[in-house]
Design an enzyme around this catalytic site. Structure first.
Site, short mmCIF file in Angstrom:
data_model
loop_
_atom_site.label_atom_id
_atom_site.label_comp_id
_atom_site.label_asym_id
_atom_site.label_seq_id
_atom_site.Cartn_x
_atom_site.Cartn_y
_atom_site.Cartn_z
N THR A 157 -8.39 2.79 7.40
CA THR A 157 -7.84 1.52 7.88
C THR A 157 -6.32 1.60 8.06
OG1 THR A 157 -7.82 0.80 5.57
CG2 THR A 157 -9.65 0.04 6.94
N ALA A 158 -5.77 2.81 8.02
CA ALA A 158 -4.32 2.97 8.16
C ALA A 158 -3.98 3.62 9.51
CB ALA A 158 -3.79 3.78 6.97
N TYR A 159 -3.28 4.74 9.47
CA TYR A 159 -2.79 5.39 10.70
C TYR A 159 -3.93 5.77 11.64
CZ TYR A 159 0.36 8.51 13.37
OH TYR A 159 1.10 9.13 14.34
N LEU A 189 -6.78 4.27 12.09
CA LEU A 189 -7.29 3.08 12.79
C LEU A 189 -6.42 2.72 13.98
CD1 LEU A 189 -9.37 0.75 12.80
CD2 LEU A 189 -7.79 -0.52 11.34
N SER A 190 -5.10 2.85 13.81
CA SER A 190 -4.20 2.50 14.90
C SER A 190 -4.28 3.48 16.06
CB SER A 190 -2.75 2.42 14.38
OG SER A 190 -2.27 3.70 14.01
N ASN A 226 -4.58 8.85 1.61
CA ASN A 226 -4.92 8.26 2.91
C ASN A 226 -5.18 9.31 3.99
OD1 ASN A 226 -5.02 5.55 2.40
ND2 ASN A 226 -3.14 5.01 3.50
N LYS A 257 2.60 6.20 -3.09
CA LYS A 257 3.60 6.98 -3.82
C LYS A 257 3.25 7.08 -5.30
CE LYS A 257 7.33 5.80 -0.60
NZ LYS A 257 8.58 5.03 -0.41
N ASP A 285 0.82 -1.21 0.00
CA ASP A 285 0.00 0.00 0.00
C ASP A 285 0.86 1.26 0.00
OD1 ASP A 285 -2.27 -1.51 -0.10
OD2 ASP A 285 -2.93 -1.11 1.95
N GLY A 286 2.03 1.20 0.64
CA GLY A 286 2.92 2.36 0.64
C GLY A 286 3.40 2.71 -0.76
#
Length: 295
Positions: A192-194, A196-197, A151, A82, A77-78
């Site tokens: 669902t990325a940063y 979510l955490s 994101n 990009k 995903d990263g």
């Protein structure tokens, strides 16, 4: 099946060799169909210089200097994020091939590469349009790289500095002054990325909302809040170190505290190629391991 000679621009992960193992499968398929192949220079140099692969490309390009019918992102995903930043407002559809674990954006597995490419040639796919957000600065600091994020955009304290104060307003109405390590503004794609955490909610795609999630807030009664995606979010930041970080899809830039930020929806969308068989909630269950008994 399309008889048109298609042009593909390829981006890839340049840090992990195993995540580039399927490039030959992609290149072989495209060569058989006499497609025009363009490869990002960093990825091309990685494949030829580091992996010693023979790569046949019609063109090697830098930055956003390319035109294409389709874009292929090879990595996770990263890498996809990009690639999306490099595509920008060109509107080229992007297919994400995942060389590692199942991804939300890069969700085509190595075993599905040829099937997915054949689907493109047949026109047997759907396009999902994902909103993008952008940040603008006012003050002494400027964003040097791409100011847009698929994101999330996060305001964060620097290193081991004390928490920062983030005075935040929505459409010129004061919301709250966050005392926290940071604040994340997330799209549904980035939920669902940063976010979510840090306790943010999972938001289904195309929900037309944004989520503000604080990072380690000083007050436990501060919670994430969801607003419409046509909202204009303004922030002023105070920090003991007199500066802070702005992270745009994970890429950080330093700003001085006399710089205020405005985050809003960008004037374009990112178009993601999905097979008709791909279902969001199925991917969500797989990724989050919902219902799995790990005993």
């Amino acid at each position: 099946m399309s008889t048109k000679k298609l042009r593909f621009a390829i981006f890839g992960n340049i840090y992990q060799a195993k995540k580039s193992a399927s490039i030959q499968k992609v290149l072989s398929f495209l060569s058989e169909r006499k497609a025009e192949v363009l490869i990002d220079r960093e990825f091309h140099d990685f494949l030829t210089d580091d992996l010693h692969l023979e790569v046949k490309a019609d063109k090697v390009f830098d930055d956003g200097e390319f035109t294409a019918d389709f874009v292929i992102s090879m990595g996770g995903d990263g890498t996809f994020l990009k690639a999306a930043a490099r595509v920008g407002d060109k509107g080229y559809p992007i297919m994400g091939i995942n060389m590692g674990r199942l991804g939300f954006l890069a969700d085509v597995g190595p075993a599905e590469i040829e099937q997915s490419l054949r689907a493109i040639y047949r026109g047997d796919y759907k396009l999902e349009e994902h909103n993008v957000i952008m940040v603008e600065t006012e003050g002494s600091s400027r964003i040097l790289g791409c100011p847009c994020a698929l994101n999330d955009i996060a305001v964060l304290k620097r290193d081991n500095a004390s928490m920062i104060s983030i005075r935040t307003s929505i459409d010129d109405e004061h919301l709250v002054t966050y005392q926290a390590d940071g604040l994340i503004v997330s799209t549904p794609t980035g939920s669902t990325a940063y976010s979510l955490s840090n306790g943010g909610p999972i938001i289904a795609p195309q929900s037309n909302v944004l989520c503000l999630s604080p990072v380690a807030p000083h007050s436990l009664n501060i919670r994430p809040i969801v607003v419409t995606d046509d909202s204009v979010i303004r922030m002023t930041i105070e920090s003991r170190s007199h500066n802070f970080l702005v992270a745009i899809d994970g890429r950080s830039e330093k700003c001085s505290e006399d710089t205020s930020l405005t985050i809003r929806k960008a004037p374009y969308k990112v178009r993601i190629i999905k097979r008709h068989s791909q279902k969001y909630f199925h991917t969500l269950r797989e990724k989050m391991m919902w219902g799995a008994d790990t005993r």
